[in-house]
Design an enzyme around this catalytic site. Structure first.
Site, PDB file in Angstrom:
ATOM      1  N   HIS A 127       0.831  -1.211   0.000  1.00 13.18           N
ATOM      2  CA  HIS A 127       0.000   0.000   0.000  1.00 13.18           C
ATOM      3  C   HIS A 127       0.866   1.263   0.000  1.00 13.18           C
ATOM      4  O   HIS A 127       0.628   2.204  -0.763  1.00 13.18           O
ATOM      5  CB  HIS A 127      -0.941   0.011   1.212  1.00 13.18           C
ATOM      6  CG  HIS A 127      -1.854   1.198   1.231  1.00 13.18           C
ATOM      7  ND1 HIS A 127      -3.018   1.268   0.498  1.00 13.18           N
ATOM      8  CD2 HIS A 127      -1.744   2.403   1.859  1.00 13.18           C
ATOM      9  CE1 HIS A 127      -3.584   2.440   0.684  1.00 13.18           C
ATOM     10  NE2 HIS A 127      -2.836   3.153   1.510  1.00 13.18           N
ATOM     11  N   TYR A 128       1.876   1.269   0.853  1.00 18.15           N
ATOM     12  CA  TYR A 128       2.816   2.402   0.934  1.00 18.15           C
ATOM     13  C   TYR A 128       3.542   2.609  -0.396  1.00 18.15           C
ATOM     14  O   TYR A 128       3.623   3.740  -0.911  1.00 18.15           O
ATOM     15  CB  TYR A 128       3.819   2.146   2.063  1.00 18.15           C
ATOM     16  CG  TYR A 128       5.008   3.061   2.063  1.00 18.15           C
ATOM     17  CD1 TYR A 128       4.901   4.388   2.453  1.00 18.15           C
ATOM     18  CD2 TYR A 128       6.260   2.592   1.666  1.00 18.15           C
ATOM     19  CE1 TYR A 128       6.010   5.232   2.455  1.00 18.15           C
ATOM     20  CE2 TYR A 128       7.369   3.422   1.658  1.00 18.15           C
ATOM     21  CZ  TYR A 128       7.238   4.740   2.051  1.00 18.15           C
ATOM     22  OH  TYR A 128       8.336   5.566   2.040  1.00 18.15           O
ATOM     23  N   LEU A 129       4.060   1.537  -0.963  1.00 16.17           N
ATOM     24  CA  LEU A 129       4.821   1.644  -2.217  1.00 16.17           C
ATOM     25  C   LEU A 129       3.918   2.068  -3.373  1.00 16.17           C
ATOM     26  O   LEU A 129       4.339   2.783  -4.281  1.00 16.17           O
ATOM     27  CB  LEU A 129       5.508   0.315  -2.533  1.00 16.17           C
ATOM     28  CG  LEU A 129       6.629  -0.086  -1.559  1.00 16.17           C
ATOM     29  CD1 LEU A 129       7.121  -1.494  -1.855  1.00 16.17           C
ATOM     30  CD2 LEU A 129       7.780   0.914  -1.609  1.00 16.17           C
TER      31      LEU A 129
END
Length: 217
Positions: A127-129
């Protein structure tokens, strides 16, 4: 020669403070710390660094006035949920890119992350990437001059002034925040690493030489 003004988003974070400290002693640039809360101002007052109040999730137009260059080093942090990651790392970055472009900023330097080119490879950080990837892609399509720096895992170790840098390193590893801050500041000059996206890790090559190899690749 008049110093150019560099707005540092995420100035109050660990990496952000390192960037501000480097810019404070730079002959060509003068840092302006973008802060979200008034109480963050005292730290920068102590450094004699100008601040501007602005929320990446809100109206950034006043913050980017008369700014020459931007370094985006903001992040929602590891303790917040997915909503905040999307709001800050993705939409906040996009908001600042758009405002910077509208204000005539000359260059935008983005602190991204290794793995942002292929978020699905790391399920834990996907999700972050994914948020970082969308922000990077927005910058690449913005017609702003940019540099996108994708470090490995950040540490609080001392600066080594030695890195490895390549469009794709095909390995994982660490790098100190201090070395990352140096790379971001080194990316500021016009035509330096222009419209380049690359990865960095601890390495054996002096930072300027490593960056030169990326620049001419």
């Amino acid at each position: 020669m008049k110093q150019e003004k560099v707005l540092v988003a995420g100035a109050n974070g660990k990496t952000g403070r390192e960037i501000v400290a480097l810019l404070k002693n730079h002959e060509d640039y003068s840092p302006i710390a973008l802060i979200r809360k008034q109480e963050q101002q005292a730290f920068f007052d102590g450094m004699q660094v100008e601040t501007r109040l602005g929320d990446l999730e809100g109206d950034l137009e006043p913050a980017v006035q008369e700014i020459d260059r931007v370094i985006f080093a903001a992040g929602s942090g590891s303790k917040t949920g997915k909503d905040k990651t999307t709001a800050v790392d993705q939409n906040g970055a996009i908001n600042l890119i758009d405002r910077a472009k509208a204000a005539g900023v000359r260059k935008f330097v983005m602190l991204s992350s290794m793995g942002a080119d292929d978020p699905g490879q790391n399920k834990e950080l996907e999700h972050y990437l994914n948020a970082k990837q969308k922000a990077d892609e927005h910058l690449q399509a913005s017609f702003l001059e940019y540099t996108i720096v994708r470090p490995g895992a950040l540490t609080d170790d001392e600066k080594t002034n030695k890195i490895k840098a390549k469009k794709k390193l095909n390995q994982y590893g660490e790098i100190s925040r201090k070395d990352v801050a140096q790379v971001l500041v080194d990316s500021l000059p016009p035509n330096m690493l222009k419209n380049k996206t690359f990865e960095i890790l601890n390495g054996e090559l002096a930072t300027p030489l490593a960056l030169e190899q990326v620049d001419y690749a």
